[in-house]
Scaffold this motif. Structure first.
Motif, mmCIF file in Angstrom:
data_model
loop_
_atom_site.group_PDB
_atom_site.id
_atom_site.type_symbol
_atom_site.label_atom_id
_atom_site.label_comp_id
_atom_site.label_asym_id
_atom_site.label_seq_id
_atom_site.Cartn_x
_atom_site.Cartn_y
_atom_site.Cartn_z
ATOM 1 N N THR A 59 0.808 -1.222 0.000
ATOM 2 C CA THR A 59 0.000 0.000 0.000
ATOM 3 C C THR A 59 0.838 1.267 0.000
ATOM 4 N N VAL A 60 2.176 1.133 0.003
ATOM 5 C CA VAL A 60 3.028 2.319 -0.005
ATOM 6 C C VAL A 60 3.028 2.947 -1.396
ATOM 7 N N ASP A 61 3.526 4.172 -1.467
ATOM 8 C CA ASP A 61 3.616 4.894 -2.732
ATOM 9 C C ASP A 61 4.802 4.353 -3.531
ATOM 10 N N ARG A 62 4.517 3.531 -4.541
ATOM 11 C CA ARG A 62 5.595 2.901 -5.314
ATOM 12 C C ARG A 62 6.342 3.894 -6.183
ATOM 13 N N SER A 63 5.766 5.050 -6.417
ATOM 14 C CA SER A 63 6.471 6.047 -7.231
ATOM 15 C C SER A 63 7.712 6.583 -6.499
ATOM 16 N N LEU A 64 7.807 6.310 -5.189
ATOM 17 C CA LEU A 64 8.958 6.764 -4.405
ATOM 18 C C LEU A 64 10.100 5.756 -4.404
ATOM 19 N N ASP A 106 2.555 -1.641 4.381
ATOM 20 C CA ASP A 106 2.620 -0.189 4.573
ATOM 21 C C ASP A 106 3.982 0.227 5.134
ATOM 22 N N TYR A 108 8.229 0.910 4.129
ATOM 23 C CA TYR A 108 9.261 1.088 3.123
ATOM 24 C C TYR A 108 10.503 0.320 3.538
ATOM 25 N N ALA A 122 5.800 3.667 6.442
ATOM 26 C CA ALA A 122 5.693 4.726 5.432
ATOM 27 C C ALA A 122 5.019 5.973 5.988
ATOM 28 N N ARG A 123 4.063 5.804 6.901
ATOM 29 C CA ARG A 123 3.325 6.957 7.425
ATOM 30 C C ARG A 123 4.207 7.871 8.281
ATOM 31 N N SER A 127 8.306 13.653 2.162
ATOM 32 C CA SER A 127 9.146 13.959 1.016
ATOM 33 C C SER A 127 10.262 14.916 1.425
#
Length: 203
Positions: A59-64, A106, A108, A122-123, A127
């Motif tokens: 569920t993490v932001d894979r774009s990162l 969730d 990284y 991740a929470r 950025s």
């Protein structure tokens, strides 16, 4: 099967096994590597397969993936696995930067600036927006890693303004005028002035 600079998606074929070039005397195989400028090779496994869990939902932001983030608060723990019950590898200071290697649920999977790897929730990350602007008061050596013996990557000239993006091991991570993320010695007291200073002065 791909060209330099091409963006690839999950499931894309990158290449096939073989023994061309300097591998003519070896069994057929495929070389695959992930390299970061100034850091060298990193473990490519997180880019190829997910961490094996009972629940494989990520569920993490894979774009990162491959990008830098930083921890938001003091005392965040780096763990050996993607679970609150996993052994603790390190206690992280506020604004510690980390490069995202992959994700599991969730969490990284990250690498700290010194190469230490582990998992953070991740929470608890954010950025690398600018924390504050600082101005070099004299010519300053900006290094590729937060170590005194790390290669000099750039020289920040007197008057150069940089954005502070993180802190680690007595160094400040800055975004240089060229857009690179580099490291300069920490101030004392930190962030008390807009002027970056250093004991070393290089041309």
């Amino acid at each position: 099967m791909v060209r330099r600079g091409q963006r690839v998606q999950i499931g894309d074929t990158l290449g096939f096994v073989g023994n061309t070039g300097n591998a003519r005397t070896t069994p057929p195989h495929l070389h695959y590597g992930v390299y970061y400028r100034g850091q060298g090779a990193v473990d490519p496994a997180p880019f190829l397969r997910s961490y094996e869990l009972a629940s494989t939902a990520v569920t993490v932001d894979r774009s990162l993936y491959g990008q830098w983030v930083r921890v938001r608060t003091e005392g965040i723990r780096l763990r050996e696995g993607p679970s609150r019950g996993a052994p603790i590898t390190a206690e992280l200071d506020r604004f510690t930067p980390a490069r995202v290697l992959g994700g599991a649920r969730d969490w990284y999977r990250v690498a700290l600036p010194d190469g230490t790897q582990g998992y953070v929730a991740a929470r608890l990350t954010e950025s690398l927006s600018a924390l504050e602007p600082l101005v070099a008061s004299r010519a300053l050596s900006a290094r590729s890693a937060p170590r005194p013996d790390a290669p000099q990557a750039e020289v920040l000239l007197a008057g150069a303004e940089v954005d502070v993006t993180g802190r680690f091991g007595g160094f400040i991570q800055v975004k240089s005028p060229s857009g690179r993320l580099l490291w300069v010695p920490e101030l004392s007291p930190p962030a008390a002035t807009r002027a970056i200073d250093s004991q070393e002065q290089e041309p």
